[in-house]
Design a protein around this motif. Structure first.
Motif, short mmCIF file in Angstrom:
data_model
loop_
_atom_site.label_atom_id
_atom_site.label_comp_id
_atom_site.label_asym_id
_atom_site.label_seq_id
_atom_site.Cartn_x
_atom_site.Cartn_y
_atom_site.Cartn_z
N HIS A 1 0.74 -1.25 -0.19
CA HIS A 1 0.12 0.20 -0.04
C HIS A 1 0.91 1.45 0.15
O HIS A 1 0.45 2.07 -0.68
CB HIS A 1 -0.85 -0.15 1.29
CG HIS A 1 -1.92 1.15 1.32
ND1 HIS A 1 -1.45 2.38 1.73
CD2 HIS A 1 -3.01 1.13 0.86
CE1 HIS A 1 -2.62 3.22 1.71
NE2 HIS A 1 -3.38 2.63 1.10
N ASP A 2 1.73 1.38 0.79
CA ASP A 2 2.68 2.48 0.88
C ASP A 2 3.92 2.78 -0.12
O ASP A 2 4.55 3.70 -0.47
CB ASP A 2 3.34 2.53 2.26
CG ASP A 2 2.41 2.55 3.45
OD1 ASP A 2 0.85 3.12 3.24
OD2 ASP A 2 2.46 2.19 4.62
N GLY A 3 4.45 1.36 -0.53
CA GLY A 3 5.47 1.50 -1.40
C GLY A 3 5.04 1.20 -2.81
O GLY A 3 4.91 2.00 -3.58
N LEU A 4 4.78 -0.22 -3.15
CA LEU A 4 4.58 -0.52 -4.63
C LEU A 4 3.36 -0.02 -5.12
O LEU A 4 3.24 0.53 -6.29
CB LEU A 4 4.66 -1.98 -4.50
CG LEU A 4 4.31 -2.66 -5.84
CD1 LEU A 4 5.63 -2.14 -6.83
CD2 LEU A 4 4.36 -4.29 -5.89
N GLY A 5 2.21 0.23 -4.26
CA GLY A 5 1.01 0.75 -4.95
C GLY A 5 1.39 2.39 -5.25
O GLY A 5 0.76 2.47 -6.47
N PRO A 6 1.66 3.15 -4.58
CA PRO A 6 2.04 4.39 -5.14
C PRO A 6 2.85 4.35 -6.38
O PRO A 6 2.74 5.30 -7.14
CB PRO A 6 2.45 5.13 -3.85
CG PRO A 6 1.80 4.44 -2.87
CD PRO A 6 2.01 2.98 -3.27
N THR A 7 3.95 3.65 -6.13
CA THR A 7 4.62 3.79 -7.46
C THR A 7 4.08 3.33 -8.83
O THR A 7 4.25 3.98 -9.69
CB THR A 7 5.89 2.72 -7.09
OG1 THR A 7 6.86 3.31 -5.75
CG2 THR A 7 6.85 2.81 -8.22
N LEU A 8 3.37 2.36 -8.62
CA LEU A 8 2.62 1.96 -9.94
C LEU A 8 1.46 2.97 -10.13
O LEU A 8 1.41 3.00 -11.26
CB LEU A 8 2.01 0.53 -9.64
CG LEU A 8 2.95 -0.80 -9.21
CD1 LEU A 8 2.18 -1.90 -9.13
CD2 LEU A 8 3.69 -0.90 -10.47
N ALA A 9 0.83 3.54 -9.37
CA ALA A 9 -0.01 4.46 -9.60
C ALA A 9 0.48 5.62 -10.26
O ALA A 9 -0.02 6.45 -11.33
CB ALA A 9 -0.98 5.06 -8.38
N GLY A 10 1.64 6.04 -10.01
CA GLY A 10 2.66 7.15 -10.47
C GLY A 10 3.04 6.69 -12.02
O GLY A 10 2.93 7.74 -12.56
N LEU A 11 3.27 5.62 -12.12
CA LEU A 11 3.57 5.11 -13.38
C LEU A 11 2.53 5.30 -14.30
O LEU A 11 2.79 5.74 -15.44
CB LEU A 11 4.44 3.54 -13.47
CG LEU A 11 5.76 3.57 -12.59
CD1 LEU A 11 5.87 1.90 -12.71
CD2 LEU A 11 6.71 4.00 -13.53
#
Length: 693
Positions: A497-507
């Motif tokens: 939720h805090d790491g991979l999720g935001p990264t993929l959303a930004g991508l």
């Protein structure tokens, strides 16, 4: 020093006085026989002998106790009186002129009986430890002593013969005419005062012992037992004396009853000696029980005989006395047999418990154990049953795992019977009944049978305790697994939720912006940023996967993963020697992970804390077990040093799989970590319990 010297002199004087009394008694009996005395007139010498022997024993062993000296004084007075009186009677009356000084020796016989009686009467005032019952008794004692002295003076000049010497007596050579009434009066007062003092002091002893415990209570029981027997004998003598057709209260010239009376009074002195010297003191309870049986049976048989003979004799003439007596004896015997069996059984139960009925004891033990639901109550139930069944003073059950339950006070050397149920499970400790010094063969046989059943019950209790302990351990293990699983799920959710999720959303958002911008330099820069962020996201995914299971285990196996980890060690660290079979069998995933984590943790500890030069890592397969040894030559652990988080982690990983992990270390010998893990586990179908839902 003076007290010790006095006690030594007292001990040295006790036995000579006793011996002198016995010699005088023997001489008195011999002279009485020469003077024609019947056997019934010699019964009172039993009291003299008892006074001498008991007085000598008590005075020799307890020189500070006045009871011994009073008994010796009484015995010596009566023995000297009898010897002098019989000597004078033989030399003056039976065979005049045959013995020298016969007339002069007729004088002591007139007054020695007075201090002899007074000494006996004073004994209860100092029973059992030699101390006066109360200071208030001193004036009473001095009154008895004064009356005794007055009676001695007046009877010393009493005229005439001494009526206490049988069958003949010589006249008092110092008798003064007219003093007989005064001598009789003072003698009667002295005897009356002695008798009143005897009964009053004896009653006080019993009254003060009402709340006594232990040895004091047993001492009074001995005195009461002897007095009770004496009362029974006196009652018997009265009955026979009043029904023998002769005038007088007691049987006329009946040697049996006369000696019974003398023996019963002597028994009181013997009981006093036993109580004071505490010899076999606690046998009194058993003795009282057996005496009660004997007296009850004798009374029942005698009563049945008299009743039957009386009833049958009323219907026949006097000529048929022999058939009537025979019929009465037969009927009394028929009544006595079942009564004796019934009464003996009741007394045996009272004294010995149920040793004669082992089946009943075993059945009761089984019934009580069946009704026992709590495992901790098995020991108490078994202990109470054994003690109740045999009336023992002490029973204790000790198990091999340290549990115990006892009833009673332990003796110095208890009897120990092992409890066995396929293997030793404990011991049964026993103390004999009150009044006994050991257990008999019958009790030991019954106890051996009980021990077998108790051993099975103790083994069942141990098995139940182990099962409950294992169940508790299983429950705790399940709770730990659930907690660990939920913690892992929470960590994964947080990382996603805090790491991979935001990264993929930004991508996604930047890709959409680049698509809207179209081809060009700005779009290219955004695409480059997207590539960098995508690589970062891939690294995060790999980090998450590595946290679940080291990837090297899937690609290289356990041995290869450890070699890879060791190869990546810093050059400045200790040298690592790794040994493993060329080909390890297929291991469960959980075993591989646990062995890898334990080895890595042990290596880290050796590098960070041990200051070692060499670390040896060895993998071996033994049967269905994987053995991991990590040994360093470092400084070792200091005694009392607490375990760190890593130590607890290694042990928990092994325990979760049903294995074990031990750490041994001492200063100067290095540290050895040994983990033994199973190579087979039960596979279960269905979803992975550790997967996130």
């Amino acid at each position: 020093m003076t007290t010790d010297r006095t006690a030594r002199w007292a001990r040295q004087a006790a036995w000579p006085l006793c011996g002198l009394t016995l010699l005088l008694t023997a001489a008195a009996i011999w002279l009485a026989v020469l003077n024609g005395a019947p056997a019934s007139d010699l019964s009172h010498h039993l009291l003299v002998v008892a006074s001498a022997v008991v007085g000598g024993l008590v005075a020799a062993h307890r020189p500070g106790n006045p009871v011994g000296w009073l008994a010796l004084t009484s015995g010596l007075c009566f023995a000297l009186q009898e010897a002098c009186g019989q000597y004078a009677a033989h030399g003056v009356v039976v065979d005049p002129g045959s013995l020298p000084f016969a007339a002069a020796l007729a004088w002591p016989q007139n007054w020695l009986w007075i201090p002899g009686n007074a000494a006996i009467a004073l004994i209860p005032a100092f029973f059992p430890d030699g101390r006066l019952l109360s200071p208030r008794w001193r004036p009473v004692i001095w009154t008895v002593v004064a009356l005794t002295a007055l009676a001695v003076v007046t009877n010393a000049v009493r005229p005439g013969d001494n009526e206490q010497i049988y069958p003949v007596s010589a006249p008092n050579p110092l008798g003064v005419t007219g003093w007989q009434p005064l001598a009789d009066t003072t003698g009667t007062l002295a005897i009356l005062a002695s008798a009143v003092f005897l009964f009053a002091a004896g009653g006080t002893v019993v009254w003060q012992a009402r709340k006594a415990r232990g040895a004091r209570r047993q001492q009074v029981k001995w005195l009461g037992y002897a007095v009770g027997l004496s009362v029974l004998v006196v009652a018997g003598r009265l009955v026979v004396g009043l029904t023998d057709g002769h005038p007088g209260l007691f049987p006329y010239e009946n040697a049996v009853w006369d000696f019974a009376g003398g023996a019963s009074v002597s028994l009181v002195l013997v009981a006093l000696g036993i109580a004071i010297l505490k010899h076999q003191l606690f046998d009194i309870d058993l003795l009282i029980s057996r005496t009660a049986v004997f007296v009850t049976l004798s009374a029942c048989v005698g009563g049945a005989y008299v009743l039957v003979v009386g009833l049958l004799g009323a219907g026949f003439d006097t000529s048929a006395s022999l058939p009537v007596s025979f019929a009465g004896a037969a009927v009394a015997a028929l009544i006595f047999a079942p009564l004796r069996h019934w009464l003996q059984r009741r007394v045996n139960i009272l004294v010995y418990g149920e040793r004669d009925d082992p089946y009943a004891v075993l059945a009761r033990l089984g019934q009580r154990l069946e009704q026992t639901q709590d495992s901790s109550a098995v020991l108490s139930t078994s202990t109470a049953t054994v003690r109740e069944a045999l009336q023992l003073s002490y029973v204790e059950i000790q198990t091999v795992d340290g549990r115990s339950y006892r009833l009673g006070s332990p003796p110095a050397d208890p009897v120990r019977i092992p409890l066995v149920a396929g293997e030793p499970v404990g011991d049964l400790l026993l103390g004999p009944r009150s009044g006994e010094v050991s257990l008999g063969d019958r009790e030991l046989r019954l106890l051996a049978d009980l021990a077998r059943h108790i051993g099975v019950a103790v083994q069942a209790v141990r098995a139940l305790d182990r099962a409950q302990s294992l169940a508790a351990d299983l429950q705790r293990s399940r709770e730990h697994l659930v907690v660990a699983r939920e913690e892992e799920r929470r960590r994964l959710r947080r990382d996603l939720h805090d790491g991979l999720g935001p990264t993929l959303a930004g991508l996604t958002m930047r890709a959409e912006v680049a698509q809207e911008i179209g081809p060009g330099e700005q779009a290219n820069r955004m695409l480059e940023e997207i590539v960098v962020d995508a690589r970062t996201a891939v690294a995060d995914v790999r980090r998450l996967v590595d946290g679940l299971r080291p990837p090297a285990l899937d690609t290289m196996g356990l041995a290869g993963a450890l070699r890879s980890h060791i190869a990546a060690w810093p050059a400045a660290g200790p040298r690592v020697v790794f040994e493993a079979p060329e080909a390890l069998p297929a291991l469960p995933a959980a075993t591989e992970v646990a062995a890898y984590r334990i080895a890595v943790e042990a290596l880290n500890n050796a590098r960070k804390h041990a200051r070692a030069d060499t670390v040896e890592v060895r993998l071996t397969i033994t049967g269905q077990q994987l053995r991991l040894d990590v040994h360093d030559d470092g400084r070792g652990r200091q005694p009392g040093q607490p375990d760190g988080v890593g130590m607890h982690s290694m042990r928990e990983r092994a325990d979760e799989l049903g294995g074990e992990c031990t750490v041994t270390s001492a200063p100067g010998t290095g540290t050895r970590v040994t983990a033994i893990l199973p190579t087979t586990t039960e596979e279960t179908d269905g979803p992975d319990p550790g997967a996130a839902g």
